[in-house]
Design a protein around this motif. Structure first.
Motif, PDB file in Angstrom:
ATOM      1  N   PHE A  11       0.823  -1.209   0.000  1.00 21.27           N
ATOM      2  CA  PHE A  11       0.000   0.000   0.000  1.00 21.27           C
ATOM      3  C   PHE A  11       0.858   1.260   0.000  1.00 21.27           C
ATOM      4  O   PHE A  11       0.664   2.167  -0.815  1.00 21.27           O
ATOM      5  CB  PHE A  11      -0.925  -0.027   1.224  1.00 21.27           C
ATOM      6  N   ILE A  12       1.834   1.321   0.903  1.00 16.64           N
ATOM      7  CA  ILE A  12       2.739   2.474   0.941  1.00 16.64           C
ATOM      8  C   ILE A  12       3.820   2.330  -0.121  1.00 16.64           C
ATOM      9  O   ILE A  12       4.176   3.285  -0.818  1.00 16.64           O
ATOM     10  CB  ILE A  12       3.372   2.623   2.336  1.00 16.64           C
ATOM     11  N   GLY A  13       4.363   1.134  -0.262  1.00 15.06           N
ATOM     12  CA  GLY A  13       5.514   0.919  -1.126  1.00 15.06           C
ATOM     13  C   GLY A  13       5.300   1.283  -2.575  1.00 15.06           C
ATOM     14  O   GLY A  13       6.138   1.949  -3.195  1.00 15.06           O
ATOM     15  N   LYS A  14       4.178   0.862  -3.144  1.00 16.88           N
ATOM     16  CA  LYS A  14       3.938   1.133  -4.562  1.00 16.88           C
ATOM     17  C   LYS A  14       3.832   2.640  -4.821  1.00 16.88           C
ATOM     18  O   LYS A  14       4.373   3.152  -5.809  1.00 16.88           O
ATOM     19  CB  LYS A  14       2.661   0.435  -5.028  1.00 16.88           C
ATOM     20  N   SER A  15       3.170   3.346  -3.918  1.00 21.73           N
ATOM     21  CA  SER A  15       3.061   4.801  -4.071  1.00 21.73           C
ATOM     22  C   SER A  15       4.409   5.478  -3.864  1.00 21.73           C
ATOM     23  O   SER A  15       4.721   6.473  -4.528  1.00 21.73           O
ATOM     24  CB  SER A  15       2.046   5.362  -3.070  1.00 21.73           C
ATOM     25  N   CYS A  67      20.478   4.403   0.479  1.00 20.54           N
ATOM     26  CA  CYS A  67      19.547   4.367   1.608  1.00 20.54           C
ATOM     27  C   CYS A  67      18.542   3.245   1.398  1.00 20.54           C
ATOM     28  O   CYS A  67      18.037   3.055   0.285  1.00 20.54           O
ATOM     29  CB  CYS A  67      18.838   5.713   1.739  1.00 20.54           C
ATOM     30  N   VAL A  68      18.245   2.513   2.472  1.00 17.36           N
ATOM     31  CA  VAL A  68      17.222   1.463   2.438  1.00 17.36           C
ATOM     32  C   VAL A  68      15.980   1.958   3.163  1.00 17.36           C
ATOM     33  O   VAL A  68      16.061   2.448   4.297  1.00 17.36           O
ATOM     34  CB  VAL A  68      17.727   0.166   3.087  1.00 17.36           C
ATOM     35  N   VAL A  69      14.837   1.841   2.506  1.00 12.07           N
ATOM     36  CA  VAL A  69      13.545   2.122   3.130  1.00 12.07           C
ATOM     37  C   VAL A  69      12.859   0.781   3.345  1.00 12.07           C
ATOM     38  O   VAL A  69      12.443   0.126   2.390  1.00 12.07           O
ATOM     39  CB  VAL A  69      12.667   3.034   2.254  1.00 12.07           C
ATOM     40  N   HIS A  70      12.774   0.370   4.599  1.00 10.90           N
ATOM     41  CA  HIS A  70      12.274  -0.976   4.905  1.00 10.90           C
ATOM     42  C   HIS A  70      10.799  -0.916   5.279  1.00 10.90           C
ATOM     43  O   HIS A  70      10.431  -0.529   6.392  1.00 10.90           O
ATOM     44  CB  HIS A  70      13.096  -1.595   6.034  1.00 10.90           C
ATOM     45  N   LEU A  71       9.959  -1.301   4.336  1.00 10.80           N
ATOM     46  CA  LEU A  71       8.514  -1.339   4.555  1.00 10.80           C
ATOM     47  C   LEU A  71       8.000  -2.761   4.714  1.00 10.80           C
ATOM     48  O   LEU A  71       6.913  -2.974   5.261  1.00 10.80           O
ATOM     49  CB  LEU A  71       7.780  -0.675   3.385  1.00 10.80           C
ATOM     50  N   ALA A  72       8.751  -3.746   4.219  1.00 10.47           N
ATOM     51  CA  ALA A  72       8.283  -5.127   4.191  1.00 10.47           C
ATOM     52  C   ALA A  72       8.460  -5.783   5.545  1.00 10.47           C
ATOM     53  O   ALA A  72       9.475  -5.608   6.213  1.00 10.47           O
ATOM     54  CB  ALA A  72       9.054  -5.925   3.134  1.00 10.47           C
ATOM     55  N   ASN A 175      -9.308   6.707  -0.978  1.00 13.18           N
ATOM     56  CA  ASN A 175     -10.131   5.518  -1.173  1.00 13.18           C
ATOM     57  C   ASN A 175     -10.144   4.593   0.035  1.00 13.18           C
ATOM     58  O   ASN A 175     -11.038   3.752   0.154  1.00 13.18           O
ATOM     59  CB  ASN A 175      -9.628   4.722  -2.384  1.00 13.18           C
ATOM     60  N   THR A 176      -9.163   4.700   0.910  1.00 11.21           N
ATOM     61  CA  THR A 176      -8.974   3.731   1.988  1.00 11.21           C
ATOM     62  C   THR A 176      -8.929   4.427   3.333  1.00 11.21           C
ATOM     63  O   THR A 176      -8.111   5.322   3.549  1.00 11.21           O
ATOM     64  CB  THR A 176      -7.662   2.947   1.787  1.00 11.21           C
ATOM     65  N   LEU A 177      -9.819   4.008   4.242  1.00 12.64           N
ATOM     66  CA  LEU A 177      -9.787   4.475   5.621  1.00 12.64           C
ATOM     67  C   LEU A 177     -10.132   3.285   6.502  1.00 12.64           C
ATOM     68  O   LEU A 177     -11.249   2.769   6.472  1.00 12.64           O
ATOM     69  CB  LEU A 177     -10.786   5.610   5.847  1.00 12.64           C
ATOM     70  N   ASN A 178      -9.148   2.827   7.266  1.00 13.16           N
ATOM     71  CA  ASN A 178      -9.297   1.628   8.086  1.00 13.16           C
ATOM     72  C   ASN A 178     -10.193   1.908   9.290  1.00 13.16           C
ATOM     73  O   ASN A 178     -10.114   2.974   9.900  1.00 13.16           O
ATOM     74  CB  ASN A 178      -7.921   1.157   8.539  1.00 13.16           C
ATOM     75  N   SER A 206       1.386  12.437   2.824  1.00 12.42           N
ATOM     76  CA  SER A 206       2.259  13.015   3.843  1.00 12.42           C
ATOM     77  C   SER A 206       3.336  12.018   4.268  1.00 12.42           C
ATOM     78  O   SER A 206       4.476  12.398   4.533  1.00 12.42           O
ATOM     79  CB  SER A 206       1.438  13.444   5.063  1.00 12.42           C
ATOM     80  N   VAL A 207       2.979  10.739   4.330  1.00  8.03           N
ATOM     81  CA  VAL A 207       3.956   9.704   4.671  1.00  8.03           C
ATOM     82  C   VAL A 207       5.043   9.638   3.599  1.00  8.03           C
ATOM     83  O   VAL A 207       6.241   9.574   3.906  1.00  8.03           O
ATOM     84  CB  VAL A 207       3.269   8.336   4.827  1.00  8.03           C
TER      85      VAL A 207
END
Length: 315
Positions: A11-15, A67-72, A175-178, A206-207
């Motif tokens: 969800f975050i990664g693709k964007s 730099c590594v962005v670790h989302l997984a 589109n998404t609100l948990n 913002s993220v």
């Protein structure tokens, strides 16, 4: 600058991949399985197909990563005892970073790791709020994120590596609100919770902005940063937004949080005594209930000051 983004198909990664490419970053996207079709032939994008938990991580020194962005992270263990296996991918990734000489890590955690149960209601939550270590009373997700933060901090503790740990609120987009902070929702049954605090949400855009700002930020220590919207909604505004998006139905029973809190304090000890806590929904764990239903206010001051970051207001 060249970024390695793990969990790049999430969800975050693709964007984040799209946003980074838009801002002229070079990107190495790590995905578990097949890459999205829209990534084919994209300039400045390389793809690594690798399951961090199962596969051998390729030699990252060949990619010239800054730099590594670790989302997984696999966050669905069968028990708390399985946490070492679940976090194996994070440990393997950091070991390969150290071997390859990659010194910058951006790790994604969660604001759910904090000790809401012991913190007084209606106080301000910020980066000084204590982390919870009472794993027995915490839901599995919060336990694993707490332990994952420990791995991140160990990476940044040598004074040479740089590490930024982000704790976002509940991430949403148009589109998404948990509905995690709404209450107990099972099919047609809705037991919704009301309180006088704010709901910790953060817009996806913002993220993405915060992550990219932190990629070029020089830090001299491990920095832990909360990511939250400006003008957070009240609980009733949040419930209204969920209804408008059809995430919950209209109607339902609405109770004040303090009426349910004693019930949780009865159910959990009984389940614990009977060795049945593993079958309880997360919300029936005292920490999880407090993190979602107990009223607090939230500060995003550090993120604004450290990153020169301007978050959105909840919409």
């Amino acid at each position: 600058m060249k970024l390695l983004i793990t969990g790049a198909n999430g969800f975050i990664g693709k964007s984040l991949v799209a946003e980074a490419l838009l801002h002229s970053y070079q990107v190495v996207a790590l995905v578990r399985k097949q890459a999205p079709l829209e990534w084919v032939d994209l300039k400045n994008l390389e793809v690594i197909i690798c399951d961090l938990d199962e596969d051998e991580i390729p030699d990252l020194s060949t990619f010239s990563i800054d730099c590594v962005v670790h989302l997984a992270a696999s966050m669905n263990p069968k028990s708390i005892d399985a946490s070492n296996d679940v976090l194996l991918g994070t440990k393997k990734l950091i070991a390969e970073m150290q071997r390859s000489g990659i010194k910058k890590l951006i790790g994604m955690s969660s604001i759910s790791v904090l000790d809401y149960e012991s913190t007084k209601a209606l106080t301000v939550i910020n980066e000084e709020t204590n982390i919870s270590r009472n794993y027995q009373k915490m839901g599995q997700y919060s336990v694993l994120k707490t332990q994952q933060e420990d791995i991140y901090r160990a990476f940044g503790a040598n004074g040479v590596n740089q590490c930024v740990i982000f704790r976002p609120g509940l991430v949403y987009d148009r589109n998404t609100l948990n509905a995690a902070h709404a209450g107990i929702i099972k099919s047609k049954f809705q037991l919704l919770v009301n309180h006088q605090g704010k709901v910790p949400l953060v817009n996806l855009e913002s993220v993405l902005s915060a992550i990219l700002k932190s990629a070029s930020l020089e830090v001299s220590k491990v920095e832990t940063v909360h990511l939250l919207d400006d003008d957070l909604p009240s609980q009733m505004e949040y419930l209204s937004a969920l209804r408008n998006r059809k995430s919950i139905k209209t109607g339902g029973i609405v109770l004040a949080w303090w009426l349910l809190s004693p019930l949780i304090k009865i159910i959990f000890p009984v389940a614990n005594m009977l060795n049945k806590t593993r079958v309880l929904p997360d919300l029936f764990f005292p920490h999880a209930f407090a993190s979602r239903m107990k009223p607090f206010f939230f500060s995003n001051t550090k993120a604004k000051q450290l990153l020169n970051w301007q978050p959105k207001s909840f919409q």
